[in-house]
Design an enzyme around this catalytic site. Structure first.
Site, mmCIF file in Angstrom:
data_model
loop_
_atom_site.group_PDB
_atom_site.id
_atom_site.type_symbol
_atom_site.label_atom_id
_atom_site.label_comp_id
_atom_site.label_asym_id
_atom_site.label_seq_id
_atom_site.Cartn_x
_atom_site.Cartn_y
_atom_site.Cartn_z
ATOM 1 N N HIS A 74 5.537 5.899 -1.144
ATOM 2 C CA HIS A 74 6.327 4.696 -1.415
ATOM 3 C C HIS A 74 5.544 3.464 -0.972
ATOM 4 O O HIS A 74 4.616 3.556 -0.175
ATOM 5 C CB HIS A 74 7.670 4.747 -0.672
ATOM 6 N N HIS A 76 0.851 -1.185 0.000
ATOM 7 C CA HIS A 76 0.000 0.000 0.000
ATOM 8 C C HIS A 76 0.891 1.241 0.000
ATOM 9 O O HIS A 76 2.106 1.134 0.144
ATOM 10 C CB HIS A 76 -0.893 0.008 1.257
#
Length: 187
Positions: free
Chosen positions: A129, A43
């Site tokens: 990220h 995620h």
């Protein structure tokens, strides 16, 4: 009772998680990290709430719902590998995205909604990220050139659509360990 944490994140589509998993299976042979993230847990964190009291959590859920009304889905493209922590023994190994004003806008809405609900959030600049692994355990020191391996694994750009923001709850004793609690659909 085990302490639990909550966070809002951009949901990565299932087919992209599987593609990243394939690449991580190859990376594991080259890069010795202690723990690799389960592919279903991939995620992009928008706001980490930590151990959230139920009233504040409820307010954050409502605030994020209001904040995201009218927000559109958007495209993201994976960019390159990177690290957080000491350069010779990184703590976090990640894959980032190319710059996206749409992602920034959604993150700002979620972040503001959570602070308005009373949460003290991380104030460092947002660095979108996907965490792939944690804790370098190589016999040799880590060298930044190792990050160039992504180019060898990448035959074509990894592009995908984002159309969900999710409130996840952490279960440290399970794998995968992130349970979706509330899902917000982007238009």
């Amino acid at each position: 009772m085990q302490q639990t944490h909550f966070f809002f994140a951009v949901k990565i589509p299932k087919e992209i998680k599987l593609l990243i998993k394939e690449k991580c299976d190859k990376l594991k042979q080259i890069l010795p990290f202690s723990t690799w993230v389960h592919h279903e847990d991939l995620h992009i964190t928008l706001a980490f709430l930590g151990n959230a009291p139920s009233e504040k959590l409820s307010n954050a859920i409502d605030n994020v719902n209001l904040a995201l009304i009218g927000s559109n889905g958007f495209h993201l493209e994976m960019n390159k590998l990177g690290i957080f922590g000491k350069e010779d023994a990184p703590r976090i190994f990640w894959l980032d995205t190319k710059e996206s004003t749409a992602l920034e806008a959604v993150r700002n809405k979620v972040f503001t909604a959570c602070t308005e609900a009373g949460f003290q959030l991380e104030t460092r600049q947002f660095k979108p990220h996907i965490t792939l692994a944690r804790k370098w355990k190589g016999d040799q020191r880590f060298h930044k050139e190792l990050l160039d391996v992504w180019m060898d694994l990448q035959s074509e750009p990894l592009l995908f659509n984002i159309n969900e923001v999710v409130l996840y709850q952490t279960h440290l004793d399970k794998a995968p360990k992130y349970e979706p609690k509330t899902i917000y659909l982007l238009e």
